[in-house]
Write an enzyme that holds these catalytic residues in place. Structure first.
Site, PDB file in Angstrom:
ATOM      1  CG  ASN A 195      13.253  49.399 -21.974  1.00 38.23           C
ATOM      2  OD1 ASN A 195      13.930  49.335 -22.995  1.00 38.23           O
ATOM      3  ND2 ASN A 195      12.046  49.936 -21.968  1.00 38.23           N
ATOM      4  CG  HIS A 251      11.249  42.090 -13.377  1.00 37.92           C
ATOM      5  ND1 HIS A 251      10.804  41.754 -14.645  1.00 37.92           N
ATOM      6  CD2 HIS A 251      10.807  43.357 -13.150  1.00 37.92           C
ATOM      7  CE1 HIS A 251      10.144  42.778 -15.159  1.00 37.92           C
ATOM      8  NE2 HIS A 251      10.128  43.757 -14.273  1.00 37.92           N
TER       9      HIS A 251
END
Length: 269
Positions: A190, A220
Site C-alpha cells: 500500500n 523503504h
C-alpha cells in the site's frame, strides 16, 4: 458557537483500525468515533471499552459518519468505498493499492462531491513528492526490504513457489512497476501505491521487493529525480505486533491524517 464534531466510521478493527478507533475514544478534539463495522461485535465491544455507538454493515457507515476509514481485507474494499462516496463522505482507504484496481471511484468521488484521502502510511516525504510533481519529476523508484516472515503468504510468493524458509541472504522477489507489483503483495505494498499516486503514477514508478533476513524492520528507500530537487529517503518501520506485514507507524499516520482535518494549525504541504 462550537463547531460540530466530525464523526468517523471505522470499517475493520485489525491492527490499524483498532488503534485508530481507540485513539478516537481516548479523545481527539473535533473528532468522534461514530460507528464501526466488524464481524465479531462482542470482541469489538471488549476491545473498545466505553464505545456505545452502533455496529453496522460496511455499506452503512457513510449513512451517518462524515469520514469513513477502511481497514478491511482487499476483497471487501469496494463494499465500503462505493457507498461512502455516494453519500458524499470523506473516504480514507488503508488498502490504498485497491484504488489502482478501482480507479473509477476517483471519478465517482468527483461526481458526488466526496473526497478520497490517502494517509501517508509507512512512508516518508510524500509532501516533497507532491511538491516536486508541481514541476517535472523524471523518475521515482522504491526499494522495499522486509523480514521474510512479513512477506510469507503473499500471492506473488505463493504463485511462484518461492520458499522464504531459512533464507541466509537477501532474495529479490519482484522488480517492475508499482502497478505490476501491488497485486502480488496486496498486504505489503500500500505504501508503494501511495507513493505512485503522490508522484508520477503506478506505471512509471519503479519498485523492488526483497525478502531480507538481515533486517528486523520494514524498510523503504525512495529515490526521486526532479527538476526542482533530487532526494533519497529511507524509513525503517517497526513491524506491528499484530501484523508483521505492516508497520506500527501506519496507524499513527492514519490518526495524524484525521487530526489534520480538524486542527486549526496544519504544518506541511
Amino acid at each position: 458557537m462550537a463547531e460540530r464534531e466530525l464523526t468517523v466510521g471505522v470499517a475493520g478493527l485489525g491492527g490499524v483500525g483498532a488503534r485508530v478507533a481507540q485513539a478516537l475514544l481516548a479523545g481527539i478534539p473535533g473528532l468522534a468515533l461514530g460507528a464501526i463495522s466488524v464481524r465479531d461485535g462482542a470482541r469489538a465491544r471488549a476491545l473498545l471499552a466505553g464505545f456505545e455507538g452502533p455496529i453496522v454493515a460496511p455499506e452503512a457507515l457513510g449513512e451517518t459518519c462524515d469520514i469513513v476509514l477502511e481497514g478491511l481485507p482487499p476483497a471487501l474494499f469496494r463494499t465500503v468505498a462505493e457507498p461512502a462516496l455516494d453519500q458524499g463522505r470523506t473516504f480514507m482507504p488503508l488498502s490504498v493499492g485497491q484504488l489502482l484496481e478501482h480507479w473509477d471511484l476517483v471519478e465517482r468521488a468527483r461526481e458526488r462531491g466526496a473526497r478520497i484521502l490517502v494517509p501517508t502510511g509507512a512512508l516518508i516525504g510524500l509532501d516533497a513528492v507532491r511538491a516536486a510533481r508541481e514541476g517535472t519529476i523524471e523518475s521515482v523508484s522504491m526499494v522495499t526490504r522486509k523480514p521474510p516472515a512479513g512477506l510469507a503468504g503473499a500471492p506473488h510468493v505463493v504463485a511462484n513457489g518461492i520458499s522464504l524458509d531459512g533464507l541466509s541472504e537477501p532474495l529479490l522477489l519482484f522488480s517492475g512497476s508499482v502497478r505490476e507489483g501491488v497485486p502480488g503483495f496486496p498486504a505489503n505494498l500500500n505504501v508503494a501505491a501511495a507513493l505512485s499516486l503522490a508522484g508520477i503514477g503506478p506505471d512509471r514508478t519503479r519498485l523492488e521487493v526483497w525478502a531480507d533476513p538481515g533486517v528486523t524492520r520494514n524498510t523503504h528507500t525512495i529515490e526521486v529525480e526532479a527538476d526542482a530537487a533530487r532526494f533519497t529517503m529511507t524509513i525503517e518501520n517497526v513491524p506491528s505486533e499484530t501484523n508483521p506485514r505492516t508497520g506500527r507507524i501506519t496507524a499513527l499516520s492514519a490518526i495524524a491524517a484525521l487530526r489534520r482535518l480538524v486542527d486549526p494549525l496544519v504544518v506541511g504541504t
